[in-house]
Design a protein around this motif. Structure first.
Motif, PDB file in Angstrom:
ATOM      1  N   LYS A   1     -48.224 -45.769 -35.036  1.00  0.00           N
ATOM      2  CA  LYS A   1     -47.278 -44.889 -34.335  1.00  0.00           C
ATOM      3  C   LYS A   1     -45.827 -45.351 -34.463  1.00  0.00           C
ATOM      4  CE  LYS A   1     -50.645 -42.996 -31.122  1.00  0.00           C
ATOM      5  NZ  LYS A   1     -50.810 -41.788 -31.950  1.00  0.00           N
ATOM      6  N   LYS A   2     -45.535 -46.096 -35.525  1.00  0.00           N
ATOM      7  CA  LYS A   2     -44.179 -46.530 -35.813  1.00  0.00           C
ATOM      8  C   LYS A   2     -43.793 -46.076 -37.210  1.00  0.00           C
ATOM      9  CE  LYS A   2     -43.481 -49.051 -32.084  1.00  0.00           C
ATOM     10  NZ  LYS A   2     -42.445 -48.704 -31.091  1.00  0.00           N
ATOM     11  N   PRO A   3     -42.503 -45.965 -37.491  1.00  0.00           N
ATOM     12  CA  PRO A   3     -42.102 -45.621 -38.864  1.00  0.00           C
ATOM     13  C   PRO A   3     -42.290 -46.809 -39.798  1.00  0.00           C
ATOM     14  CG  PRO A   3     -40.172 -46.021 -37.512  1.00  0.00           C
ATOM     15  CD  PRO A   3     -41.359 -46.071 -36.583  1.00  0.00           C
TER      16      PRO A   3
ATOM     17  N   PHE B   1     -40.728 -36.255 -44.762  1.00  0.00           N
ATOM     18  CA  PHE B   1     -42.053 -36.664 -45.203  1.00  0.00           C
ATOM     19  C   PHE B   1     -43.094 -36.132 -44.222  1.00  0.00           C
ATOM     20  CE2 PHE B   1     -41.001 -39.859 -48.392  1.00  0.00           C
ATOM     21  CZ  PHE B   1     -39.732 -40.298 -48.013  1.00  0.00           C
TER      22      PHE B   1
ATOM     23  N   LEU C   1     -41.889 -37.145 -40.604  1.00  0.00           N
ATOM     24  CA  LEU C   1     -40.852 -38.175 -40.530  1.00  0.00           C
ATOM     25  C   LEU C   1     -39.625 -37.716 -41.319  1.00  0.00           C
ATOM     26  CD1 LEU C   1     -43.323 -41.004 -41.366  1.00  0.00           C
ATOM     27  CD2 LEU C   1     -41.958 -41.070 -39.298  1.00  0.00           C
TER      28      LEU C   1
ATOM     29  N   GLY D   1     -36.756 -42.090 -38.984  1.00  0.00           N
ATOM     30  CA  GLY D   1     -36.962 -41.744 -37.594  1.00  0.00           C
ATOM     31  C   GLY D   1     -38.389 -42.115 -37.200  1.00  0.00           C
ATOM     32  N   SER D   2     -38.692 -41.982 -35.915  1.00  0.00           N
ATOM     33  CA  SER D   2     -40.018 -42.370 -35.409  1.00  0.00           C
ATOM     34  C   SER D   2     -41.060 -41.281 -35.599  1.00  0.00           C
ATOM     35  CB  SER D   2     -39.929 -42.744 -33.935  1.00  0.00           C
ATOM     36  OG  SER D   2     -39.123 -43.878 -33.772  1.00  0.00           O
TER      37      SER D   2
END
Lengths: 115, 112
Positions: free
Chosen positions: A40-42, B36, B89, B103-104
């Motif tokens: 759940k993180k980039p 993405f 993303l 970004g998250s």
């Protein structure tokens, strides 16, 4: 062909093991990247290779050792990892040498679990 | 330092709805922006790349817009389908020699 391949898909290793991740592309790209992604993180950038030379190391611990044997292949050698290193490791490639703002293409990733 | 924010973090919509995902960035001096898609446990699939000189890009049911002056980009998905369910993303490149800032993500669920 816009495919980046990664092997293995899954890897479980102990903290004393030595293992390697492999990434391959045949698009003629001259920049290749390793990213680490926690749940759940980039993605977080680890390394960038430009024309087979290491151009960026984002202060990654030495237990991760990248290698670029040729323009199509990128390895990540792992040694003495910690449980917190468990993550999805992504490889990517792009035209140029990592500059020029080219589109990045990602592989499917290797799911690494350190026990 | 460039920061990229995506709101909301999660979104659930019924099938067939048109929807907009948002991406904002703090420094308008960007080189390009890339959207993405990521399915659970999988790699990233590039959807659209917008250069700083462009206002929008389209691919099929997807349309991405870029407003550099306001530091915003949107991804428009037309006629959403359950197969569109994924995390989206956005990533900004601050300069041609710089690396992507992500970004998250927005986790999208399209309900049948």
């Amino acid at each position: 062909d816009t495919e980046v391949t990664q092997t293995p898909k899954h890897l479980v290793m102990g903290m004393t093991n030595k293992k390697s991740l492999k990434c391959e592309q045949h698009m003629g790209h001259r920049a290749m990247y390793w990213y680490k992604q926690k749940a759940k993180k980039p993605p977080e950038l680890m390394f960038v290779y430009s024309y087979e030379k290491l151009s960026i190391n984002e202060s990654v611990p030495s237990r991760f050792s990248p290698e670029c044997p040729n323009s199509s292949l990128l390895n990540l050698h792992l040694h003495a990892l910690q449980p917190e290193d468990s993550a999805l490791y992504l490889c990517a490639s792009s035209q140029g040498g990592g500059t020029g703002g080219y589109e990045q293409y990602f592989g499917p990733g290797t799911r690494l679990t350190v026990t | 330092k460039q920061e990229v924010t995506q709101i909301p973090a999660a979104l659930s919509v019924p099938e067939g709805e048109n929807l907009v995902l948002n991406c904002s960035f703090t420094d308008s001096a960007i080189y390009n922006l890339q959207w993405f898609r990521q399915d659970p446990g999988k790699g990233l699939t590039s959807l659209l790349l917008i250069q700083s000189s462009q206002r929008e890009q389209t691919s099929g049911r997807l349309n991405a817009s870029l407003d550099k002056s306001s530091g915003r980009s949107t991804l428009y998905i037309a006629a959403s389908q359950p197969g569109d369910s994924a995390t989206y993303l956005c990533a900004v490149r601050p300069g041609s020699a710089r690396q992507l800032t992500f970004g998250s993500g927005t986790q999208l669920t399209v309900l049948p």
